[in-house]
Scaffold this active site. Sequence first.
Site, mmCIF file in Angstrom:
data_model
loop_
_atom_site.group_PDB
_atom_site.id
_atom_site.type_symbol
_atom_site.label_atom_id
_atom_site.label_comp_id
_atom_site.label_asym_id
_atom_site.label_seq_id
_atom_site.Cartn_x
_atom_site.Cartn_y
_atom_site.Cartn_z
ATOM 1 C CD GLU A 1 -5.946 -0.235 -1.898
ATOM 2 O OE1 GLU A 1 -6.350 0.525 -2.805
ATOM 3 O OE2 GLU A 1 -5.314 0.162 -0.901
ATOM 4 C CD GLU B 1 -8.124 4.035 0.685
ATOM 5 O OE1 GLU B 1 -7.430 5.011 1.042
ATOM 6 O OE2 GLU B 1 -7.841 2.858 0.967
#
Length: 497
Positions: A347, A244
């Site tokens: 994810e 991220e």
Amino acid sequence: MSSKFPPLLFLSALAFGPAGAQKAPAAKAVGPAKPAMAAYSAAGKTARVFATVQGSSQRLAAGSDLRFAPAAQPLETQVCVFVDPGHSFQTMLGIGGALTDASAETFAKLPKPQQQEFLKAYYSPTGGIGYTLGRTSIHSSDFSSASYTYVAEKDEALKTFSVQHDEQFRIPFIKQVMAAAGGQLTLFVSPWSPPGWMKTNGEMLHGGKLLPQYRQAWANYYVKFIKAYEQQGIPVWGLTVQNEPMATQKWESCVFSGEEERDFIKGYLGPTLAKGGLGGKKLIAWDHNRDLLFQRASTVLSDPEAAKYVWGIGYHWYETWTGSSMLFDNEKRVHEAFPNTNLLFTEGCKEDFDLAKVDDWKLGEKYGNSMINDFNAGTVGWTDWNVLLDETGGPNHVGNFCFAPVIADTKAGKLIYTSAYYYIGHFSKFIRPGAKRISAAANRDALQTTAYRNPDGSVAVVVMNQTDKPQDFQLWMRGQGAKTTAAAHSIMTLVVN
């Protein structure tokens, strides 16, 4: 759900499957669709039906076999799922979930029988749902009991590097998972943050950026980690650059712009992996949400010096935090623009854990909707987040509690199977590594579908109905048809041998 449907008890459903775990195929670049398969006919064939249905006892449950018969041109009034095995697309790498510190610590709290139940439920292709793909973190993430690194403060030479911390829970856990999966697990690794002293904000949490003077030390860190895990007997297949990279979080996080990630790959990480003898590891960029997926892929892959190191682009599903729906079209745009780069779902989970909602059917339907659309957009593999969490949705050192497909009630010493576990199983159990996605389409929006042809020649067709009404339909394959029904709020896999 746990007392009604433990995976070890629905043998009629789980007795089907290939014998033993299959080795993940060598990764191949994804190219344009090719009609490469031999002519296929469903004449004389049968389809085995497995279904999971809300409000019933059916969980990956075997139903009556369907027999194909000649079927004329369908009318517009006839509901059909059309499958054509003559057109093939990407190869399935695998399906699985993340082996986090939280999962490992929770697993260690379970009684031995429940530990064995868990391993079989996830990793046995015959007695469970046959996971073959895994992800783990390079030192701590939010799903660790505390923040930690593998080196001493300011040790730029990494002379103190050691993964001893992981030897208590995570490494033994991963080794048991590997054994349960038949000795083969396609594992990739991801960092959440460099050590705080390498960053502009001086801490692992709350974003910040990698300081330029530590770019080489940080690249060396990945090599040290991969080699340390492999010395522990855990092969590493690939790695992502940064989890991220556009998020400043209250947990471990580090921000990279597209240009910064591109330059780190081509100037440091790519060459350092190659110099360290790890040039064959699959390097995955982005590892964040679908909203900026195309922009990041374009920035990194438009530079040949960076692109030559990149195997794939990873993505998550959390773009919904903005109020958006899941942006599957962005995957398609990346696949169109960069057809030789792999797409990998790295994810996803349902946030905001609430133990009272573990029976919520929408958990499973969210997974089914994402997986069907992700695979149809060209994705080669799908990785859930934590494979196991406790009754609090943790442990998590910053209170970021989430759902997992399987929840451990560590106080009662039992496992709770959410609908997500079964929905994922409709893909992972019946679509095996090396399978080729084939053409599949429905003529009603009530039915969502994807289909694959497995290495053993079997065809697996997944059909999901999220509506409140059952839907009769015909599975139509090149002039042969078999009639069945998708129950309301159900998912089914039809396996044609």
